[in-house]
Structures are given as structure tokens and as C-alpha cells.
Write a protein that holds these residues in place. Structure first.
Motif, short mmCIF file in Angstrom:
data_model
loop_
_atom_site.label_atom_id
_atom_site.label_comp_id
_atom_site.label_asym_id
_atom_site.label_seq_id
_atom_site.Cartn_x
_atom_site.Cartn_y
_atom_site.Cartn_z
N LEU A 43 29.37 -0.68 19.10
CA LEU A 43 28.70 -2.07 19.64
C LEU A 43 28.25 -1.77 21.14
O LEU A 43 27.12 -1.97 21.52
CB LEU A 43 29.54 -3.18 19.50
CG LEU A 43 29.82 -3.79 18.27
CD1 LEU A 43 30.40 -5.26 18.11
CD2 LEU A 43 28.43 -3.68 17.34
N PRO A 44 29.35 -1.18 21.92
CA PRO A 44 28.69 -0.86 23.47
C PRO A 44 27.67 0.03 23.39
O PRO A 44 26.81 0.08 24.24
CB PRO A 44 29.99 -0.40 24.34
CG PRO A 44 31.17 -1.06 23.18
CD PRO A 44 30.56 -0.95 21.96
N TRP A 45 27.58 1.28 22.77
CA TRP A 45 26.87 2.07 22.42
C TRP A 45 25.38 1.63 22.07
O TRP A 45 24.28 1.85 22.81
CB TRP A 45 27.08 3.27 21.37
CG TRP A 45 26.23 4.33 21.18
CD1 TRP A 45 26.15 5.46 21.79
CD2 TRP A 45 25.13 4.53 20.17
NE1 TRP A 45 25.08 6.33 21.33
CE2 TRP A 45 24.31 5.72 20.35
CE3 TRP A 45 24.69 3.48 19.07
CZ2 TRP A 45 23.28 5.80 19.56
CZ3 TRP A 45 23.58 3.59 18.42
CH2 TRP A 45 22.83 5.05 18.35
N GLU B 259 23.70 -0.59 24.99
CA GLU B 259 23.09 0.27 26.12
C GLU B 259 21.91 1.04 25.59
O GLU B 259 21.06 1.60 26.48
CB GLU B 259 24.12 1.68 26.41
CG GLU B 259 25.49 1.12 27.18
CD GLU B 259 26.21 2.44 27.42
OE1 GLU B 259 25.90 3.57 26.92
OE2 GLU B 259 27.36 2.01 27.88
N ARG B 260 21.47 0.75 24.62
CA ARG B 260 20.04 1.40 23.64
C ARG B 260 19.18 0.34 23.22
O ARG B 260 18.49 0.74 22.43
CB ARG B 260 20.47 2.52 22.84
CG ARG B 260 21.32 3.76 23.57
CD ARG B 260 22.05 4.65 22.59
NE ARG B 260 22.49 5.92 22.87
CZ ARG B 260 23.59 5.77 23.79
NH1 ARG B 260 24.27 4.71 24.06
NH2 ARG B 260 23.99 6.89 24.51
N LEU B 261 19.33 -0.95 23.68
CA LEU B 261 18.68 -1.99 23.11
C LEU B 261 17.09 -1.83 23.32
O LEU B 261 16.23 -2.13 22.64
CB LEU B 261 18.92 -3.30 23.70
CG LEU B 261 20.47 -3.78 23.44
CD1 LEU B 261 20.52 -5.23 23.95
CD2 LEU B 261 20.50 -4.26 21.87
N THR C 180 27.66 -11.53 10.63
CA THR C 180 26.28 -11.22 10.40
C THR C 180 25.70 -9.85 10.01
O THR C 180 26.75 -9.05 9.85
CB THR C 180 25.33 -11.73 11.61
OG1 THR C 180 23.99 -11.80 11.39
CG2 THR C 180 25.63 -10.83 12.72
N THR C 181 24.60 -9.55 9.94
CA THR C 181 24.11 -8.17 9.52
C THR C 181 23.74 -7.46 10.57
O THR C 181 23.63 -8.06 11.75
CB THR C 181 22.86 -8.36 8.64
OG1 THR C 181 21.79 -8.69 9.37
CG2 THR C 181 23.07 -8.97 7.31
N PRO C 182 23.98 -6.04 10.58
CA PRO C 182 23.51 -5.44 11.83
C PRO C 182 22.16 -5.26 12.31
O PRO C 182 21.96 -5.54 13.48
CB PRO C 182 23.63 -3.69 11.29
CG PRO C 182 24.58 -3.83 9.95
CD PRO C 182 24.46 -5.35 9.31
N LEU C 183 21.16 -5.49 11.55
CA LEU C 183 19.83 -5.85 12.12
C LEU C 183 19.95 -7.22 12.71
O LEU C 183 19.37 -7.44 14.08
CB LEU C 183 18.69 -5.73 10.99
CG LEU C 183 18.36 -4.44 10.21
CD1 LEU C 183 17.24 -4.56 9.43
CD2 LEU C 183 17.97 -3.46 11.61
N GLN C 184 20.56 -8.70 12.34
CA GLN C 184 20.53 -9.76 12.80
C GLN C 184 21.31 -9.74 14.13
O GLN C 184 20.85 -10.43 15.39
CB GLN C 184 21.22 -10.73 11.88
CG GLN C 184 21.00 -12.17 12.36
CD GLN C 184 19.54 -12.59 12.88
OE1 GLN C 184 18.80 -12.61 11.95
NE2 GLN C 184 19.69 -13.06 14.08
N TRP C 185 22.50 -8.92 14.37
CA TRP C 185 23.22 -8.63 15.49
C TRP C 185 22.16 -7.90 16.42
O TRP C 185 22.35 -8.44 17.77
CB TRP C 185 24.23 -7.88 15.29
CG TRP C 185 25.08 -7.52 16.44
CD1 TRP C 185 26.29 -8.61 16.97
CD2 TRP C 185 25.14 -6.42 17.15
NE1 TRP C 185 26.75 -7.96 18.08
CE2 TRP C 185 25.96 -6.59 18.27
CE3 TRP C 185 24.39 -5.37 17.49
CZ2 TRP C 185 26.34 -5.88 19.45
CZ3 TRP C 185 24.54 -4.43 18.42
CH2 TRP C 185 25.44 -4.78 19.42
N LEU C 186 21.78 -6.94 16.18
CA LEU C 186 20.71 -6.18 17.21
C LEU C 186 19.70 -7.33 17.61
O LEU C 186 19.16 -7.45 18.89
CB LEU C 186 19.91 -5.13 16.46
CG LEU C 186 20.62 -3.61 16.38
CD1 LEU C 186 19.91 -2.84 15.71
CD2 LEU C 186 20.92 -3.34 17.73
#
Length: 316
Positions: free
Chosen positions: A213-215, A218-220, A250-256
Motif C-alpha cells: 500500500l505505501p508503495w 508513492e506511485r499514484l 474493497t477491490t484493488p482497483l476501487q482502492w486505487l
């Protein structure tokens, strides 16, 4: 002036009642004129947690209010006062807007006003609500439900979300956002209460998502796919989705998507960057994409958000 009546009886929890009083009893710097007329109604002196309180009026006052708020009850298995249920029904028949906070949904359900409607309550009690009142469509995943004249929130802080939603309905986004600023809470929270069932961000260093998650944060501003995240976490996409659901609800894409909207909010508040530049920095590509996601998530375009929440500090 619209009247809001708080239904207070023995065995209710003081947080939700006090929070409603804090939100609706204070005019936000004259932005809304007239503001609400708040009254506390009860059968007499009532015990709220460790406190005793003297209501302004009796429960029969609920039927003459524009909005009736039922705070949370401490024990969902205790017998509900018949006079409270009668007063809630009378208010509903008189056309009042009914609102429940947290386990206050059990009061509305027992009064029969939730029959055939969607509702929610604290995630720990949604199964009990659904089992006890099968005619109620219980949604365990949302922060609040708006059926028009009958509304219900999930637990504790979700009651604040519903209060702000009510103000937004009655007075518009600017006033609701001003109240949110005074309370130091976000004017709108994306997602549902599933994200709060377990810890949203893993606290243990050895958690499978502890480094991921921190990684990703930093790359949003870069293109990231589920495959990229899975590769970084050294797991399959299916296994990653399972860990995300357990940790964040939630899902990875929704979290992003949620993190990118939050990054865009920060940049809109604290920088002079153009909408296109904000979109690129948040990983949303173009201004058009940012506007679409922003409006869908927050209900306003980014330009309106910036005008409302622009920091008075020098641009970052």
C-alpha cells in the motif's frame, strides 16, 4: 424554520444524540437562514448513558416536527418503549421525515415504518436487524440509506455522514461543506461501512499488504494495474483481491481510485495546478476523466470543490 425533533428515551446512547445536537443546534455562520429549530423530546427525565437529561417537550411533539431523529439504542434485545413506537408512527403518518442513527434503525423497524424499504445499521447488528424484520431490505455495506422520507445510517461516525447529507439536501453543498469544516470531518466519505469492519490499512509489518500500500501510494501518478500490484506483492491477482477485501473491504482497483481522488482533493485545496495537471499528478490522466470520477464520487466537479475548500495558506 424547519423543526428537528430528537427522540430521547432511557437506554439510548449519548454519542449519537449529542452529535445530532452539535450539528443541528448551531447555525454555520449565518450561511443558512433560517437554520433548524432543534427540540429534544422524551417521556420525562431520561437516562442517556451515565447522564440524566430533561427533554424540551414530550414524545407527542414528534408528530409536529418536520424531521424526527431516533439515536442509537444501547441494547437491541431490550423491549422498546411502546410510547416511543407510537410517537414514531404518528410522526410518520403526519408526514415527518424519519431518520435513525446506528441501532436506532431497530426502533423504526419495530414501528413498521421501514417495511418494504432499504435500511442499514451498525455492521455488527445488520444480521440481527434482517432476521428480526424480514420485510426490511437491510444493506450491510453502506454508510447510510436515503429512501426520501425515511433515512438510516450505519454506526457512530456514519451518523455524521447522514447529518451532512441531510444538510446538503436542505441547504446545498456549500452549507454542508461549511458544517463539515467546523466539525473537522470530510464532507463526503466514499465507500461503505465494509471498509471499517476490519482495519482498513494493515498495521502489522508482516501483513501481505504491509509494503504494497505505501508503495502504491508513492506511485499514484503512474499507470498501475491489478497485475502490477499482484506482481509487487508476489501473489496471484485472485489472492491479492482476497487480501484487499479482508483488509480494506474493497477491490484493488476501487482502492486505487479512492486514493487518487483523495490525492486530487489535496492538490485542489493546496496548489495552483491546473485541472489537467491535478489529473496527471493523481493518476487520472485527463481533466475529463478527473471530472467524471470526481463528480461520481463527491457529487461536485473539481472546480467547485476547489472554490469551496481552497486553503488560505500559500500554495504548496
Amino acid at each position: 424554520m424547519a423543526t428537528i425533533a430528537l427522540a430521547a428515551t432511557d437506554g439510548m446512547l449519548h454519542f449519537e444524540l449529542a452529535m445530532a445536537f452539535e450539528v443541528f443546534a448551531h447555525d454555520p455562520s449565518g450561511l443558512a437562514d433560517p437554520w433548524y429549530d432543534l427540540v429534544v423530546c422524551g417521556p420525562g427525565p431520561v437516562g442517556i448513558g451515565r447522564f440524566r437529561m430533561e427533554p424540551d417537550d414530550g414524545l407527542d411533539r414528534l408528530a409536529r416536527a418536520d424531521t424526527v431523529i431516533v439515536p442509537a439504542v444501547e441494547d437491541i434485545d431490550a423491549d422498546l418503549p411502546p410510547d416511543l413506537l407510537d410517537a414514531v408512527r404518528a410522526a410518520h403518518e403526519a408526514g415527518a421525515r424519519l431518520v435513525s442513527f446506528c441501532t436506532g434503525a431497530f426502533v423504526l423497524a419495530a414501528a413498521g415504518v421501514l417495511d418494504g424499504l432499504r435500511a442499514t445499521t451498525h455492521w455488527a447488528h445488520t444480521e440481527a436487524l434482517a432476521a428480526r424484520y424480514p420485510r426490511v431490505a437491510v444493506d450491510p455495506d453502506v454508510l447510510y440509506v436515503d429512501n426520501g422520507s425515511v433515512l438510516a445510517s450505519a454506526g457512530k461516525a456514519a451518523a455524521v455522514d447522514l447529518c451532512l447529507h441531510l444538510i446538503r439536501r436542505d441547504h446545498g453543498s456549500t452549507v454542508a461543506n461549511a458544517v463539515a469544516r467546523r466539525l473537522v470531518v470530510p464532507p463526503h466519505r466514499a465507500g461503505g461501512q465494509a471498509q471499517f469492519v476490519t482495519t482498513p490499512v494493515p498495521a502489522r509489518d508482516d501483513h501481505p499488504l504491509g509494503d504494497l500500500l505505501p508503495w502504491a501510494m508513492e506511485r499514484l501518478d503512474r499507470p498501475l494495474t491489478v497485475e502490477d500490484l499482484a506482481r509487487r506483492a508476489n501473489m496471484s491477482s485472485r489472492n491479492l483481491a482476497r487480501h484487499f477485501a479482508a483488509a480494506t473491504g474493497t477491490t484493488p482497483l476501487q482502492w486505487l481510485s479512492t486514493q487518487r481522488i483523495r490525492r486530487a482533493q489535496e492538490l485542489l485545496e493546496n496548489s495552483d495546478r491546473s485541472i489537467d495537471a491535478v489529473a496527471r499528478a493523481a493518476g487520472l490522466g485527463t481533466a475529463t476523466t478527473l471530472r467524471r470520477h470526481f463528480h461520481r464520487t463527491l457529487g461536485v466537479p473539481p472546480e467547485t470543490y476547489r472554490r469551496t475548500f481552497r486553503s488560505t495558506a500559500p500554495p504548496a
